[in-house]
Design a protein around this motif. Structure first.
Motif, PDB file in Angstrom:
ATOM      1  N   LEU A   1       0.838  -1.201   0.000  1.00 50.95           N
ATOM      2  CA  LEU A   1       0.000   0.000   0.000  1.00 50.95           C
ATOM      3  C   LEU A   1       0.875   1.253   0.000  1.00 50.95           C
ATOM      4  O   LEU A   1       0.656   2.187  -0.766  1.00 50.95           O
ATOM      5  CB  LEU A   1      -0.935   0.005   1.221  1.00 50.95           C
ATOM      6  N   ARG A   2       1.902   1.230   0.851  1.00 52.27           N
ATOM      7  CA  ARG A   2       2.783   2.389   0.916  1.00 52.27           C
ATOM      8  C   ARG A   2       3.481   2.611  -0.431  1.00 52.27           C
ATOM      9  O   ARG A   2       3.528   3.738  -0.929  1.00 52.27           O
ATOM     10  CB  ARG A   2       3.822   2.209   2.015  1.00 52.27           C
ATOM     11  N   ASN A   3       3.984   1.522  -1.032  1.00 56.59           N
ATOM     12  CA  ASN A   3       4.644   1.635  -2.339  1.00 56.59           C
ATOM     13  C   ASN A   3       3.711   2.186  -3.409  1.00 56.59           C
ATOM     14  O   ASN A   3       4.154   2.753  -4.395  1.00 56.59           O
ATOM     15  CB  ASN A   3       5.162   0.266  -2.811  1.00 56.59           C
ATOM     16  N   ASN A   4       2.433   1.985  -3.200  1.00 58.74           N
ATOM     17  CA  ASN A   4       1.476   2.478  -4.183  1.00 58.74           C
ATOM     18  C   ASN A   4       0.873   3.821  -3.792  1.00 58.74           C
ATOM     19  O   ASN A   4      -0.181   4.216  -4.294  1.00 58.74           O
ATOM     20  CB  ASN A   4       0.401   1.422  -4.432  1.00 58.74           C
ATOM     21  N   GLY A   5       1.543   4.472  -2.888  1.00 57.61           N
ATOM     22  CA  GLY A   5       1.191   5.861  -2.598  1.00 57.61           C
ATOM     23  C   GLY A   5       0.154   6.078  -1.518  1.00 57.61           C
ATOM     24  O   GLY A   5      -0.310   7.203  -1.326  1.00 57.61           O
ATOM     25  N   VAL A   6      -0.252   5.033  -0.797  1.00 56.39           N
ATOM     26  CA  VAL A   6      -1.276   5.229   0.229  1.00 56.39           C
ATOM     27  C   VAL A   6      -0.647   5.819   1.493  1.00 56.39           C
ATOM     28  O   VAL A   6       0.376   5.330   1.966  1.00 56.39           O
ATOM     29  CB  VAL A   6      -1.983   3.907   0.583  1.00 56.39           C
ATOM     30  N   LYS A   7      -1.272   6.858   2.001  1.00 54.91           N
ATOM     31  CA  LYS A   7      -0.788   7.517   3.221  1.00 54.91           C
ATOM     32  C   LYS A   7      -1.861   7.462   4.308  1.00 54.91           C
ATOM     33  O   LYS A   7      -3.032   7.223   4.028  1.00 54.91           O
ATOM     34  CB  LYS A   7      -0.469   8.988   2.937  1.00 54.91           C
ATOM     35  N   LYS A   8      -1.412   7.721   5.520  1.00 46.86           N
ATOM     36  CA  LYS A   8      -2.332   7.808   6.657  1.00 46.86           C
ATOM     37  C   LYS A   8      -3.509   8.732   6.308  1.00 46.86           C
ATOM     38  O   LYS A   8      -3.304   9.809   5.749  1.00 46.86           O
ATOM     39  CB  LYS A   8      -1.541   8.392   7.838  1.00 46.86           C
ATOM     40  N   GLY A   9      -4.704   8.283   6.616  1.00 44.45           N
ATOM     41  CA  GLY A   9      -5.885   9.108   6.380  1.00 44.45           C
ATOM     42  C   GLY A   9      -6.513   8.920   4.999  1.00 44.45           C
ATOM     43  O   GLY A   9      -7.676   9.275   4.796  1.00 44.45           O
ATOM     44  N   ASP A  10      -5.774   8.332   4.060  1.00 44.30           N
ATOM     45  CA  ASP A  10      -6.343   8.101   2.720  1.00 44.30           C
ATOM     46  C   ASP A  10      -7.437   7.044   2.800  1.00 44.30           C
ATOM     47  O   ASP A  10      -7.345   6.108   3.590  1.00 44.30           O
ATOM     48  CB  ASP A  10      -5.268   7.570   1.755  1.00 44.30           C
ATOM     49  N   ARG A  11      -8.421   7.160   1.933  1.00 44.68           N
ATOM     50  CA  ARG A  11      -9.456   6.137   1.877  1.00 44.68           C
ATOM     51  C   ARG A  11      -9.100   5.092   0.828  1.00 44.68           C
ATOM     52  O   ARG A  11      -8.738   5.441  -0.294  1.00 44.68           O
ATOM     53  CB  ARG A  11     -10.836   6.739   1.551  1.00 44.68           C
ATOM     54  N   VAL A  12      -9.222   3.846   1.222  1.00 46.31           N
ATOM     55  CA  VAL A  12      -8.931   2.733   0.314  1.00 46.31           C
ATOM     56  C   VAL A  12     -10.210   1.918   0.158  1.00 46.31           C
ATOM     57  O   VAL A  12     -10.784   1.467   1.158  1.00 46.31           O
ATOM     58  CB  VAL A  12      -7.807   1.834   0.887  1.00 46.31           C
ATOM     59  N   CYS A  13     -10.650   1.771  -1.069  1.00 44.37           N
ATOM     60  CA  CYS A  13     -11.862   0.984  -1.304  1.00 44.37           C
ATOM     61  C   CYS A  13     -11.475  -0.476  -1.511  1.00 44.37           C
ATOM     62  O   CYS A  13     -10.562  -0.785  -2.279  1.00 44.37           O
ATOM     63  CB  CYS A  13     -12.572   1.529  -2.531  1.00 44.37           C
ATOM     64  N   ILE A  14     -12.146  -1.378  -0.825  1.00 50.26           N
ATOM     65  CA  ILE A  14     -11.859  -2.800  -0.973  1.00 50.26           C
ATOM     66  C   ILE A  14     -13.108  -3.489  -1.525  1.00 50.26           C
ATOM     67  O   ILE A  14     -14.180  -3.420  -0.930  1.00 50.26           O
ATOM     68  CB  ILE A  14     -11.439  -3.424   0.379  1.00 50.26           C
ATOM     69  N   TYR A  15     -12.954  -4.089  -2.683  1.00 51.08           N
ATOM     70  CA  TYR A  15     -14.077  -4.772  -3.341  1.00 51.08           C
ATOM     71  C   TYR A  15     -13.579  -6.150  -3.740  1.00 51.08           C
ATOM     72  O   TYR A  15     -13.018  -6.355  -4.798  1.00 51.08           O
ATOM     73  CB  TYR A  15     -14.505  -3.950  -4.563  1.00 51.08           C
ATOM     74  N   MET A  16     -13.689  -7.094  -2.801  1.00 47.70           N
ATOM     75  CA  MET A  16     -13.143  -8.434  -3.006  1.00 47.70           C
ATOM     76  C   MET A  16     -14.166  -9.454  -2.542  1.00 47.70           C
ATOM     77  O   MET A  16     -15.078  -9.122  -1.807  1.00 47.70           O
ATOM     78  CB  MET A  16     -11.870  -8.624  -2.170  1.00 47.70           C
ATOM     79  N   GLY A  17     -13.961 -10.673  -2.923  1.00 52.45           N
ATOM     80  CA  GLY A  17     -14.800 -11.729  -2.385  1.00 52.45           C
ATOM     81  C   GLY A  17     -14.266 -12.154  -1.028  1.00 52.45           C
ATOM     82  O   GLY A  17     -13.341 -11.552  -0.491  1.00 52.45           O
ATOM     83  N   MET A  18     -14.850 -13.225  -0.497  1.00 52.43           N
ATOM     84  CA  MET A  18     -14.471 -13.709   0.833  1.00 52.43           C
ATOM     85  C   MET A  18     -13.223 -14.586   0.762  1.00 52.43           C
ATOM     86  O   MET A  18     -13.298 -15.807   0.895  1.00 52.43           O
ATOM     87  CB  MET A  18     -15.644 -14.466   1.435  1.00 52.43           C
ATOM     88  N   ILE A  19     -12.089 -13.948   0.557  1.00 53.17           N
ATOM     89  CA  ILE A  19     -10.806 -14.663   0.554  1.00 53.17           C
ATOM     90  C   ILE A  19      -9.918 -14.037   1.631  1.00 53.17           C
ATOM     91  O   ILE A  19     -10.135 -12.880   2.014  1.00 53.17           O
ATOM     92  CB  ILE A  19     -10.128 -14.623  -0.838  1.00 53.17           C
ATOM     93  N   PRO A  20      -8.932 -14.781   2.151  1.00 53.98           N
ATOM     94  CA  PRO A  20      -8.128 -14.245   3.254  1.00 53.98           C
ATOM     95  C   PRO A  20      -7.464 -12.908   2.909  1.00 53.98           C
ATOM     96  O   PRO A  20      -7.250 -12.080   3.786  1.00 53.98           O
ATOM     97  CB  PRO A  20      -7.070 -15.327   3.487  1.00 53.98           C
ATOM     98  N   GLU A  21      -7.159 -12.701   1.615  1.00 47.34           N
ATOM     99  CA  GLU A  21      -6.532 -11.443   1.214  1.00 47.34           C
ATOM    100  C   GLU A  21      -7.408 -10.230   1.551  1.00 47.34           C
ATOM    101  O   GLU A  21      -6.901  -9.121   1.733  1.00 47.34           O
ATOM    102  CB  GLU A  21      -6.191 -11.461  -0.285  1.00 47.34           C
ATOM    103  N   LEU A  22      -8.697 -10.465   1.614  1.00 46.06           N
ATOM    104  CA  LEU A  22      -9.595  -9.363   2.004  1.00 46.06           C
ATOM    105  C   LEU A  22      -9.289  -8.936   3.436  1.00 46.06           C
ATOM    106  O   LEU A  22      -9.176  -7.737   3.742  1.00 46.06           O
ATOM    107  CB  LEU A  22     -11.051  -9.827   1.855  1.00 46.06           C
ATOM    108  N   ALA A  23      -9.142  -9.910   4.326  1.00 40.89           N
ATOM    109  CA  ALA A  23      -8.801  -9.592   5.718  1.00 40.89           C
ATOM    110  C   ALA A  23      -7.417  -8.944   5.784  1.00 40.89           C
ATOM    111  O   ALA A  23      -7.199  -7.983   6.534  1.00 40.89           O
ATOM    112  CB  ALA A  23      -8.838 -10.867   6.566  1.00 40.89           C
ATOM    113  N   VAL A  24      -6.500  -9.458   4.968  1.00 40.94           N
ATOM    114  CA  VAL A  24      -5.145  -8.901   4.942  1.00 40.94           C
ATOM    115  C   VAL A  24      -5.199  -7.430   4.519  1.00 40.94           C
ATOM    116  O   VAL A  24      -4.572  -6.562   5.141  1.00 40.94           O
ATOM    117  CB  VAL A  24      -4.243  -9.713   3.976  1.00 40.94           C
ATOM    118  N   ALA A  25      -5.989  -7.150   3.489  1.00 35.71           N
ATOM    119  CA  ALA A  25      -6.078  -5.772   2.991  1.00 35.71           C
ATOM    120  C   ALA A  25      -6.660  -4.837   4.052  1.00 35.71           C
ATOM    121  O   ALA A  25      -6.170  -3.723   4.259  1.00 35.71           O
ATOM    122  CB  ALA A  25      -6.924  -5.738   1.718  1.00 35.71           C
ATOM    123  N   MET A  26      -7.695  -5.300   4.741  1.00 35.41           N
ATOM    124  CA  MET A  26      -8.310  -4.443   5.776  1.00 35.41           C
ATOM    125  C   MET A  26      -7.311  -4.145   6.893  1.00 35.41           C
ATOM    126  O   MET A  26      -7.151  -3.005   7.326  1.00 35.41           O
ATOM    127  CB  MET A  26      -9.554  -5.131   6.359  1.00 35.41           C
TER     128      MET A  26
END
Ligand code: WT7
Length: 643
Positions: A117-142
């Motif tokens: 996320l950091r490498n892709n420019g996400v900073k504290k306070g930014d909103r990240v939209c997560i649109y995934m199915g029920m896979i463990p990566e969804l929990a990882v992303a959150m």
């Protein structure tokens, strides 16, 4: 139920202890919640436990404390239970092998994705939209969002491109995490395609991170779209590194979750960090009577608050093993859930009445060869549970050994507000029963007068702040006030009606506003009307709920069409297609009746009371019709009612 042991300092063990905890939480909330909070990892302790004023409205818990919730979910447990499974993932296809991630493994994945996320420019306070199915990566992303201080907004996989675009625009989310697709029983959802359809109207989106799951072809736009796996590889080549969790303020927003209200637009419910953490963990342990090592299986999708608060945060904060599954209860057959219980020796099952009603209809056969003896506690959430479903759950699933917790709460409340505590306080079929510690319930009448005593029905309100109360509606604090605090000054308005029985136990009677509850999903009738009205040829429409055997509530739409309807069935299906496009398949009306006009008062207000009665086929007592501009319309509506 077996004798339980206190494994958490704040774990309630007897009905008497519940009484004491409840009293203390109301008389001295500072001491009560300060004590619970002392068992978490803080970078800095709070100055004040709570400051709250519902007239502003403003609520702050653990003021000026500093912490990171992902650190509390993971790092805090590494030295003690690092090798215990944090997430067991059961895939859609029972023949595909399940995955299990220990606390250590999950921590490592979350650290890695934090770097992504950091490498892709996400900073504290930014909103990240997560649109995934029920896979463990969804929990990882959150959890990675929480770790770096970004605000996640998870969108349920059943929402359309248009709904996603609305949410992206409201949240101004510049980064999206998605997957090539998701499985859902026999179907698959092309998640990335849906995102692609949303993006033309969201030019501010800079990056889409796509996780591979289905391995179906997807379009990847250079400079905008990147693969999850490639990004992880980049991080791996730099060697394994711990990602230092961002130090957050207690009141920093943790996530936004969009939910329907009585207006035409979903609102962004904002939850903050510390209060949400303390309350979801406290309620998880106490409602389910969680014992370390227990396997907790919550069938909710992560796209709803139940997934956020109990499948993920509440469970991991408690060091629990949380079982997450992709798929649906009826595929490949109606024994799917019971298979999972048997296979993973599930101890606590948390599901929705709609799922139970649907499974009940298959009879005993799907249960025949399943060993359910590991079950200790059963829970329900999302809608009132009818007695028949309650009894079936108790007898056929729990074999009369397992207490059922009927948990009432809302996206806005962040955590369970009314519920018995499993095996500790009494259950009563169809009753959510007692308020959790910290929850001060009141019933009021239409004028806002508090109704004292027992054996009384009224509008359910909450008198004082609890830690996981929503703090605002995103971008619109005025709406927050209007929706929740203006209706009954000095109180939080739930939108539900309730009955308090002769012993003070609560039974939720359902929404009193224009919000529908379809299969435990909240859908605003105004939203569905807006979608129908977008269909060519539709002049206007009105949508109401009616009792539905499986879904709890079905959607009944009355549609005024601009010219005579020649092929009603085709136009009906076209309208459903429009609703699917605009909102998503979950909002498709079950019944569409074409009418020449809607019943309106002289001031132009639609009389929904009449529409509801007709939809539920209760036409004997329609009440006073004299205020209608055209009372004869009622006969037309009644005669044309769709069975
Ligand atoms: C509405 C909130 C809470 C997570 C899932 C739904 C209804 C919820 C119960 C229950 C009767 C219930 C209420 C509430 N509801 N739980 N145990 N008994 N009704 O969250 O989408 O925010 O919907 O669901 O009407 O207001 P939500």
């Amino acid at each position: 139920m077996e004798q339980t042991t206190r494994h958490y300092p704040y774990q309630v063990l007897t009905a008497e202890e519940y009484e004491i905890a409840y009293r203390k939480s109301i008389d001295d909330p500072e001491a009560f919640w300060g004590d619970v909070a002392s068992h978490f990892a803080w970078r800095r302790k709070w100055d004040n436990v709570v400051t709250s004023d519902f007239t502003v409205p403003r609520t702050e818990w653990f003021g000026n404390a500093r912490l990171n919730i992902a650190e509390n979910c993971l790092d805090r447990h590494l030295n003690t239970i690092g090798n215990r499974p944090a997430i067991i993932w059961e895939p859609n296809d029972p023949d595909t092998h399940y995955r299990s991630l220990t606390y250590k493994e999950l921590y490592k994945k979350v650290c890695q994705f934090s770097y992504v996320l950091r490498n892709n420019g996400v900073k504290k306070g930014d909103r990240v939209c997560i649109y995934m199915g029920m896979i463990p990566e969804l929990a990882v992303a959150m959890l990675a969002c929480a770790r770096i201080g970004a605000v996640h907004t998870v969108i349920f996989g059943g929402f359309s491109a248009q709904s996603i675009a609305d949410r992206l625009q409201d949240a101004k989310a510049e980064i999206i995490v998605t997957a090539d697709g998701a499985y859902r029983g026999p179907k698959s959802i092309p998640l990335k395609d849906v995102i692609d359809d949303a993006l033309p109207v969201c030019p501010f989106v800079k990056r889409v991170i796509v996780c591979t799951h289905l391995r179906n072809p997807v379009s990847m736009i250079k400079g905008r779209d990147v693969w999850w796996e490639d990004e992880i590889k980049k991080v791996e080549t730099q060697g394994w590194k711990h990602y230092a969790a961002e130090e957050m303020d207690a009141e920093d927003p943790l996530f936004i979750l969009y939910t329907s209200g009585s207006t035409g637009k979903p609102k962004g419910v904002v939850h903050s960090t510390a209060g949400y953490m303390v309350y979801t963990c406290y309620s998880f342990v106490n409602v389910f009577n969680y014992q370390p090592g227990d396997v907790f299986f919550c069938t909710a999708d992560m796209g709803w608050i139940t997934g956020h608060s109990y499948l993920l945060y509440g469970a991991l904060l408690s060091g629990a093993t949380s079982l997450m599954y992709e798929g649906i209860p009826t595929w490949p057959d109606a024994g799917r859930m019971w298979n999972i219980v048997d296979k993973h020796k599930v101890n606590i099952l948390y599901t929705a009445p709609t799922a139970l009603r649907s499974l009940m209809s298959f009879g005993r056969e799907p249960l025949a060869d399943k060993d359910l003896s590991s079950l200790k506690v059963l829970g329900t959430v999302g809608e009132p549970i009818n007695d028949e479903a309650w009894q079936w759950y108790y007898k056929e699933i729990g074999k009369e050994r397992c207490p059922i917790v009927d948990t009432w709460w809302q996206t806005e409340t962040g955590g369970i507000m009314i519920s018995n505590m499993a095996g500790i306080t009494p259950a009563k079929p169809t009753y959510a029963t007692l308020p959790m510690p910290g929850v001060e319930l009141v019933l009021v009448n239409e004028k806002g007068h508090v109704l004292p005593g027992n054996d009384v029905s009224g509008i359910l309100c909450i008198r004082s702040a609890w830690p996981s109360l929503l703090r605002t509606t995103y971008n619109d604090h005025e709406k927050y006030y209007r929706n929740y605090f203006a209706p009954y000054p000095g109180m939080y308005f739930t939108g539900d009606g309730a009955y308090r029985d002769e012993n003070g136990l609560y039974r939720i009677t359902g929404r009193i506003d224009d919000v529908l509850n379809v299969s435990g999903h909240r859908i605003g009738s105004a939203e569905v009307e807006n979608a129908i009205n977008m269909h060519t040829g539709v002049t206007e429409s009105a949508v109401v709920g009616y009792p539905h055997e499986i879904k709890g509530e079905g959607i009944y739409a009355y549609v005024v069409y601009e010219k005579p309807v020649t092929d009603a069935d085709l136009i009906r299906r076209d309208i459903l297609q429009t609703v699917s496009r605009v909102i998503g398949p979950i909002a498709r009306p079950d019944k569409v009746q074409f009418v020449s006009a809607l019943p309106k008062t002289r001031s132009g207000k639609i009389m929904r009371r009449i529409l509801r009665k007709i939809a539920e086929s209760d036409t004997t007592n329609l009440g006073d019709l004299t205020t209608l501009t055209d009372p004869t319309i009622v006969d037309e509506l009644t005669a044309g009612r769709i069975e």
